[in-house]
Scaffold this motif. Structure first.
Motif, PDB file in Angstrom:
ATOM      1  N   VAL A  14       0.871  -1.170   0.000  1.00  0.00           N
ATOM      2  CA  VAL A  14       0.000   0.000   0.000  1.00  0.00           C
ATOM      3  C   VAL A  14       0.907   1.219   0.000  1.00  0.00           C
ATOM      4  CG1 VAL A  14      -1.788   1.257   1.251  1.00  0.00           C
ATOM      5  CG2 VAL A  14      -1.803  -1.234   1.219  1.00  0.00           C
ATOM      6  N   GLU A  15       0.651   2.099  -0.985  1.00  0.00           N
ATOM      7  CA  GLU A  15       1.571   3.203  -1.211  1.00  0.00           C
ATOM      8  C   GLU A  15       1.723   4.134  -0.001  1.00  0.00           C
ATOM      9  OE1 GLU A  15       0.704   5.394  -4.766  1.00  0.00           O
ATOM     10  OE2 GLU A  15       2.731   5.023  -5.423  1.00  0.00           O
ATOM     11  N   THR A  16       0.633   4.370   0.698  1.00  0.00           N
ATOM     12  CA  THR A  16       0.739   5.255   1.849  1.00  0.00           C
ATOM     13  C   THR A  16       0.277   4.539   3.117  1.00  0.00           C
ATOM     14  OG1 THR A  16      -1.432   6.147   1.326  1.00  0.00           O
ATOM     15  CG2 THR A  16       0.460   7.420   0.594  1.00  0.00           C
ATOM     16  N   GLU A  17       0.896   4.893   4.193  1.00  0.00           N
ATOM     17  CA  GLU A  17       0.555   4.324   5.491  1.00  0.00           C
ATOM     18  C   GLU A  17       0.286   5.461   6.457  1.00  0.00           C
ATOM     19  OE1 GLU A  17       3.495   1.854   7.201  1.00  0.00           O
ATOM     20  OE2 GLU A  17       2.495   0.016   6.599  1.00  0.00           O
ATOM     21  N   ILE A  18      -0.600   5.203   7.394  1.00  0.00           N
ATOM     22  CA  ILE A  18      -0.820   6.205   8.430  1.00  0.00           C
ATOM     23  C   ILE A  18       0.236   5.991   9.511  1.00  0.00           C
ATOM     24  CG2 ILE A  18      -2.495   7.185  10.053  1.00  0.00           C
ATOM     25  CD1 ILE A  18      -3.415   7.311   7.105  1.00  0.00           C
ATOM     26  N   ASN A  19       1.035   6.982   9.742  1.00  0.00           N
ATOM     27  CA  ASN A  19       2.097   6.832  10.742  1.00  0.00           C
ATOM     28  C   ASN A  19       1.587   7.080  12.155  1.00  0.00           C
ATOM     29  OD1 ASN A  19       2.003   9.597  11.134  1.00  0.00           O
ATOM     30  ND2 ASN A  19       3.865  10.033  10.015  1.00  0.00           N
ATOM     31  N   ALA A  20       2.489   7.013  13.107  1.00  0.00           N
ATOM     32  CA  ALA A  20       2.110   7.103  14.519  1.00  0.00           C
ATOM     33  C   ALA A  20       1.439   8.439  14.855  1.00  0.00           C
ATOM     34  CB  ALA A  20       3.349   6.908  15.382  1.00  0.00           C
ATOM     35  N   LYS A  21       1.767   9.457  14.064  1.00  0.00           N
ATOM     36  CA  LYS A  21       1.192  10.773  14.321  1.00  0.00           C
ATOM     37  C   LYS A  21      -0.138  10.978  13.605  1.00  0.00           C
ATOM     38  CE  LYS A  21       5.674  12.865  15.205  1.00  0.00           C
ATOM     39  NZ  LYS A  21       6.840  13.389  14.485  1.00  0.00           N
ATOM     40  N   GLY A  22      -0.591   9.934  12.915  1.00  0.00           N
ATOM     41  CA  GLY A  22      -1.874  10.017  12.220  1.00  0.00           C
ATOM     42  C   GLY A  22      -1.787  10.675  10.861  1.00  0.00           C
ATOM     43  N   LYS A  23      -0.560  10.845  10.377  1.00  0.00           N
ATOM     44  CA  LYS A  23      -0.370  11.464   9.065  1.00  0.00           C
ATOM     45  C   LYS A  23      -0.085  10.397   8.019  1.00  0.00           C
ATOM     46  CE  LYS A  23       1.223  16.145   9.999  1.00  0.00           C
ATOM     47  NZ  LYS A  23       2.380  17.043  10.011  1.00  0.00           N
ATOM     48  N   GLU A  24      -0.484  10.710   6.775  1.00  0.00           N
ATOM     49  CA  GLU A  24      -0.189   9.775   5.688  1.00  0.00           C
ATOM     50  C   GLU A  24       1.274   9.886   5.296  1.00  0.00           C
ATOM     51  OE1 GLU A  24      -2.351   9.807   2.061  1.00  0.00           O
ATOM     52  OE2 GLU A  24      -4.013   8.694   2.915  1.00  0.00           O
ATOM     53  N   GLU A  25       1.882   8.713   5.174  1.00  0.00           N
ATOM     54  CA  GLU A  25       3.301   8.677   4.857  1.00  0.00           C
ATOM     55  C   GLU A  25       3.489   7.681   3.728  1.00  0.00           C
ATOM     56  OE1 GLU A  25       6.765   9.048   8.157  1.00  0.00           O
ATOM     57  OE2 GLU A  25       5.836   7.109   7.949  1.00  0.00           O
ATOM     58  N   SER A  26       4.254   8.055   2.712  1.00  0.00           N
ATOM     59  CA  SER A  26       4.435   7.112   1.620  1.00  0.00           C
ATOM     60  C   SER A  26       5.619   6.195   1.900  1.00  0.00           C
ATOM     61  CB  SER A  26       4.641   7.853   0.300  1.00  0.00           C
ATOM     62  OG  SER A  26       5.860   8.523   0.294  1.00  0.00           O
ATOM     63  N   LEU A  27       5.444   4.930   1.554  1.00  0.00           N
ATOM     64  CA  LEU A  27       6.493   3.937   1.776  1.00  0.00           C
ATOM     65  C   LEU A  27       7.512   4.030   0.643  1.00  0.00           C
ATOM     66  CD1 LEU A  27       4.795   0.652   2.985  1.00  0.00           C
ATOM     67  CD2 LEU A  27       6.642   1.857   4.088  1.00  0.00           C
ATOM     68  N   LYS A  28       8.732   4.295   0.995  1.00  0.00           N
ATOM     69  CA  LYS A  28       9.755   4.441  -0.033  1.00  0.00           C
ATOM     70  C   LYS A  28      10.671   3.231  -0.109  1.00  0.00           C
ATOM     71  CE  LYS A  28       9.824   9.450  -0.197  1.00  0.00           C
ATOM     72  NZ  LYS A  28       8.863   9.796   0.853  1.00  0.00           N
ATOM     73  N   VAL A  29      10.616   2.394   0.904  1.00  0.00           N
ATOM     74  CA  VAL A  29      11.474   1.208   0.941  1.00  0.00           C
ATOM     75  C   VAL A  29      10.598  -0.027   1.128  1.00  0.00           C
ATOM     76  CG1 VAL A  29      13.345   0.069   2.185  1.00  0.00           C
ATOM     77  CG2 VAL A  29      13.368   2.547   1.920  1.00  0.00           C
ATOM     78  N   CYS A  30      10.871  -1.067   0.348  1.00  0.00           N
ATOM     79  CA  CYS A  30      10.114  -2.298   0.478  1.00  0.00           C
ATOM     80  C   CYS A  30      10.356  -2.922   1.852  1.00  0.00           C
ATOM     81  CB  CYS A  30      10.528  -3.270  -0.632  1.00  0.00           C
ATOM     82  SG  CYS A  30       9.816  -4.909  -0.431  1.00  0.00           S
ATOM     83  N   PRO A  31       9.278  -3.227   2.587  1.00  0.00           N
ATOM     84  CA  PRO A  31       9.460  -3.812   3.925  1.00  0.00           C
ATOM     85  C   PRO A  31       9.989  -5.250   3.884  1.00  0.00           C
ATOM     86  CG  PRO A  31       7.124  -3.653   3.385  1.00  0.00           C
ATOM     87  CD  PRO A  31       7.871  -2.988   2.267  1.00  0.00           C
ATOM     88  N   VAL A  32       9.929  -5.882   2.717  1.00  0.00           N
ATOM     89  CA  VAL A  32      10.385  -7.273   2.608  1.00  0.00           C
ATOM     90  C   VAL A  32      11.862  -7.359   2.228  1.00  0.00           C
ATOM     91  CG1 VAL A  32      10.066  -9.472   1.400  1.00  0.00           C
ATOM     92  CG2 VAL A  32       8.084  -8.099   2.040  1.00  0.00           C
TER      93      VAL A  32
END
Ligand SMILES: [Zn+2]
Length: 74
Positions: A14-32
């Protein structure tokens, strides 16, 4: 929700994730695999639940459970 696929391991992310602060953050690095190269063009999805027992998982060389793209278009 926008999704993209890692070009290296084909994990669907998923291109964007909600971070701990409740803001949308785009994933730039593959978690795998840690790759930073993604594509938004792919065909078909494979759900790998148990990579060690899954034929698709073995064929695609998947080691982390999740959703993967069958084919990348670009
Ligand atoms: Zn990856």
């Amino acid at each position: 929700m926008n999704k993209k696929v890692c070009r290296k391991c084909r994990k669907i992310i998923v291109e964007t994730e909600i971070n701990a602060k409740g803001k949308e953050e785009s994933l730039k690095v593959c978690p795998v695999c840690g790759s930073t190269v993604f594509t938004t063009f792919w065909k078909g999805t494979a759900l790998v639940i148990d990579p060690d027992k899954s034929e698709i998982g073995k064929a695609m060389d998947v080691s982390v459970p999740g959703k993967y793209a069958l084919r990348l278009s670009r």
